[in-house]
Enzyme design. Structure first.
Site, short mmCIF file in Angstrom:
data_model
loop_
_atom_site.label_atom_id
_atom_site.label_comp_id
_atom_site.label_asym_id
_atom_site.label_seq_id
_atom_site.Cartn_x
_atom_site.Cartn_y
_atom_site.Cartn_z
N SER A 135 13.32 -9.66 7.36
CA SER A 135 14.62 -9.00 7.36
C SER A 135 14.45 -7.57 7.81
CB SER A 135 15.21 -9.02 5.94
OG SER A 135 16.34 -8.18 5.82
N TYR A 148 15.16 -8.86 -3.22
CA TYR A 148 15.15 -9.39 -1.86
C TYR A 148 14.32 -8.50 -0.94
CZ TYR A 148 16.96 -11.26 2.56
OH TYR A 148 17.08 -11.82 3.81
#
Length: 240
Positions: A135, A148
């Site tokens: 990400s 996350y």
């Protein structure tokens, strides 16, 4: 890599980026097997002609079930795409530690275990690839998503180290760093979202071109900011 006739295992391939990527990989000539855990989505992908191995990857049992389901088949490309986003914001409420554990396992432990378990399959092929989907938040974190961000940055560093280990072998190690994408995971996120099809297209392009790193969409700008000033990149993302 020319994907015609290649055997691809794509985790999290029944929804979001993974689903779009599954269709694009098949259009490129690959034999694609996807994983999923939602019965309705699994059935929908099977109706589209895909083989689906049912497995949740938030624990060791799910990873083992996937490896067992793959068996001794040839494997040319492993794409670790499955991921979980968990609310972990003390400003709102006490976080759920069990949910955090599930996300940590799915986002970090599972890709490591799959790469380990399936490495011999990849090593036996004339050419192979491991694709880890991290990400843009692996570069600089967002305050509201610490778990996350931690797992994706962990997977990023694992990917960098693994690439160095496999340098000179027939296995390419690719990292794809998406921005905020228009998936169910990001429902409620007010930021502008990239369409899943475009994100998948750029991941596919990286595989076809054997690119080590695919900075997708706004992640390119974040990588540029980070190259100029890591502190600046953090100040930008921490607000979200």
């Amino acid at each position: 890599m020319d994907l015609k006739g290649k055997h691809v295992l794509l985790t999290g391939g029944t929804n979001g980026i993974g689903k779009a990527l599954a269709f694009q990989l098949r259009d490129a000539g690959a034999n694609v097997v996807v994983t999923g855990r939602n019965a309705e989505r699994v059935a929908a992908m099977r109706a589209e002609g895909f083989e689906v191995i049912e497995a949740g990857l938030s624990n060791a049992a799910g990873v083992d079930a996937l490896v067992d389901g793959w068996g001794d088949r040839a494997l040319d490309v492993l794409i670790n795409n499955a991921g979980q986003l968990v609310d972990h914001d003390f400003r709102k409420m006490p976080p759920d530690s069990d949910a955090a554990d599930d996300a940590i396992y799915a986002n970090l432990n599972a890709p490591i275990r799959l790469a380990t378990a399936l490495m011999s399959h990849l090593q036996s092929r004339p050419e192979a690839s491991i694709v880890n989907v991290t990400s843009g938040l692996a570069i600089a974190p967002a305050a509201r998503q610490p778990v996350y961000c931690a797992t994706k940055s962990g997977l990023r560093f694992y990917t960098l180290a693994l690439r160095e280990q496999l340098k000179g072998t027939r296995i390419k190690v690719i990292e794809a760093l998406p921005p905020v994408v228009d998936t169910q995971m990001n429902d409620g996120n007010p930021m502008k979202k990239m369409p899943v099809e475009e994100c998948a297209r750029q991941i596919l392009k990286a595989i076809l071109n054997d690119r080590e790193e695919a900075n997708i969409g706004m992640t390119k700008a974040l990588r540029f900011a980070e190259s100029l000033s890591p502190g600046l990149a953090k100040r930008v993302t921490l607000r979200f």
